[in-house]
Design a protein around this motif. Structure first.
Motif, PDB file in Angstrom:
ATOM      1  N   UNK A  16     -38.504  28.197  -9.114  1.00 32.92           N
ATOM      2  CA  UNK A  16     -39.053  27.276  -8.123  1.00 32.92           C
ATOM      3  C   UNK A  16     -37.883  26.918  -7.219  1.00 32.92           C
ATOM      4  N   UNK A  17     -38.087  27.021  -5.919  1.00 32.81           N
ATOM      5  CA  UNK A  17     -37.003  26.773  -4.973  1.00 32.81           C
ATOM      6  C   UNK A  17     -37.300  25.521  -4.155  1.00 32.81           C
ATOM      7  N   UNK A  18     -36.234  24.867  -3.749  1.00 39.65           N
ATOM      8  CA  UNK A  18     -36.335  23.619  -3.004  1.00 39.65           C
ATOM      9  C   UNK A  18     -35.337  23.621  -1.851  1.00 39.65           C
ATOM     10  N   UNK A  19     -35.831  23.255  -0.679  1.00 40.89           N
ATOM     11  CA  UNK A  19     -34.953  22.948   0.459  1.00 40.89           C
ATOM     12  C   UNK A  19     -35.220  21.478   0.785  1.00 40.89           C
ATOM     13  N   UNK A  20     -34.155  20.694   0.783  1.00 42.49           N
ATOM     14  CA  UNK A  20     -34.285  19.247   0.946  1.00 42.49           C
ATOM     15  C   UNK A  20     -33.565  18.837   2.224  1.00 42.49           C
ATOM     16  N   UNK A  21     -34.335  18.315   3.169  1.00 43.14           N
ATOM     17  CA  UNK A  21     -33.774  17.919   4.456  1.00 43.14           C
ATOM     18  C   UNK A  21     -34.150  16.469   4.761  1.00 43.14           C
ATOM     19  N   UNK A  22     -33.419  15.911   5.700  1.00 42.90           N
ATOM     20  CA  UNK A  22     -33.731  14.587   6.233  1.00 42.90           C
ATOM     21  C   UNK A  22     -34.425  14.815   7.571  1.00 42.90           C
ATOM     22  N   UNK A  23     -35.753  14.648   7.629  1.00 41.08           N
ATOM     23  CA  UNK A  23     -36.491  15.017   8.840  1.00 41.08           C
ATOM     24  C   UNK A  23     -36.103  14.235  10.095  1.00 41.08           C
ATOM     25  N   UNK A  24     -35.611  13.019   9.941  1.00 39.37           N
ATOM     26  CA  UNK A  24     -35.289  12.202  11.110  1.00 39.37           C
ATOM     27  C   UNK A  24     -34.216  12.851  11.980  1.00 39.37           C
ATOM     28  N   UNK A  25     -33.291  13.596  11.340  1.00 41.59           N
ATOM     29  CA  UNK A  25     -32.234  14.257  12.115  1.00 41.59           C
ATOM     30  C   UNK A  25     -32.103  15.748  11.800  1.00 41.59           C
ATOM     31  N   UNK A  26     -32.968  16.267  10.905  1.00 46.26           N
ATOM     32  CA  UNK A  26     -32.959  17.687  10.578  1.00 46.26           C
ATOM     33  C   UNK A  26     -31.802  18.145   9.715  1.00 46.26           C
ATOM     34  N   UNK A  27     -31.051  17.225   9.153  1.00 44.15           N
ATOM     35  CA  UNK A  27     -29.885  17.581   8.351  1.00 44.15           C
ATOM     36  C   UNK A  27     -30.314  18.122   6.987  1.00 44.15           C
ATOM     37  N   UNK A  28     -29.725  19.254   6.608  1.00 44.33           N
ATOM     38  CA  UNK A  28     -29.937  19.833   5.287  1.00 44.33           C
ATOM     39  C   UNK A  28     -29.138  19.009   4.278  1.00 44.33           C
ATOM     40  N   UNK A  29     -29.820  18.416   3.320  1.00 44.57           N
ATOM     41  CA  UNK A  29     -29.176  17.580   2.311  1.00 44.57           C
ATOM     42  C   UNK A  29     -28.819  18.399   1.071  1.00 44.57           C
ATOM     43  N   UNK A  30     -29.732  19.270   0.631  1.00 45.30           N
ATOM     44  CA  UNK A  30     -29.473  20.050  -0.585  1.00 45.30           C
ATOM     45  C   UNK A  30     -30.406  21.257  -0.658  1.00 45.30           C
ATOM     46  N   UNK A  31     -29.980  22.211  -1.454  1.00 42.53           N
ATOM     47  CA  UNK A  31     -30.801  23.361  -1.844  1.00 42.53           C
ATOM     48  C   UNK A  31     -30.801  23.360  -3.375  1.00 42.53           C
ATOM     49  N   UNK A  32     -31.927  23.772  -3.960  1.00 42.88           N
ATOM     50  CA  UNK A  32     -31.986  23.816  -5.420  1.00 42.88           C
ATOM     51  C   UNK A  32     -32.904  24.938  -5.873  1.00 42.88           C
TER      52      UNK A  32
END
Length: 147
Positions: free
Chosen positions: A99-115
């Motif tokens: 299971x893959x995860x891309x975690x971003x902060x939508x307000x500024x589009x910043x990539x926070x983490x991948x898992x």
């Protein structure tokens, strides 16, 4: 020391959900703690399975068990940040997959983490890994299989 790199195909994400960083998720360094990120990843996984009609443990004792988790952090998150968890599956094998995860902060589009979280199907009564149920891969149109 080798660093972990996680990159996933863009077309394999099939679910997304927003989760909010709680004040209690913040560590002594004043950002989202590793333990809380793992809990948020677990929540996103549970919501993903629910969306696709998958129970993590059924009444008959057949379920899914997490075998590993790899996470790379790219940016900090803080209290009350909304985080977008994009979730997908890949690398199926006869017993499970990732299971893959891309975690971003939508307000500024910043990539926070991948898992990436590995899983297998498991019989909690016999305590043995079992073959993936035939109906499971049919829920996901774009999934590669490992040999």
């Amino acid at each position: 020391m080798a660093r972990l790199t996680l990159q996933f195909p863009e077309d394999q994400y099939c679910f997304n959900t927003l989760l909010t960083v709680r004040v209690t998720d913040i560590n002594a360094a004043k950002h989202l703690g590793n333990d809380s990120m793992i809990s948020m990843i677990s929540e996103a996984r549970a919501l993903f399975f629910f969306e696709f009609g998958i129970t993590e443990t059924a009444a008959d004792g057949i379920g899914i068990i997490v075998t590993d988790l790899a996470t790379t952090y790219k940016a900090e998150a803080h209290a009350r940040d909304q985080l977008l968890f994009e979730v997908g599956v890949m690398d199926f094998n006869p017993y499970g997959g990732d299971i893959t995860f891309r975690i971003t902060r939508p307000v500024d589009g910043v990539l926070v983490a991948m898992a990436k979280s590995g899983f297998v199907f498991f019989n909690y009564q016999s305590l043995k890994v079992i073959a993936m149920p035939a109906e499971f891969p049919g829920k996901f149109a774009k999934v590669n299989w490992l040999a």
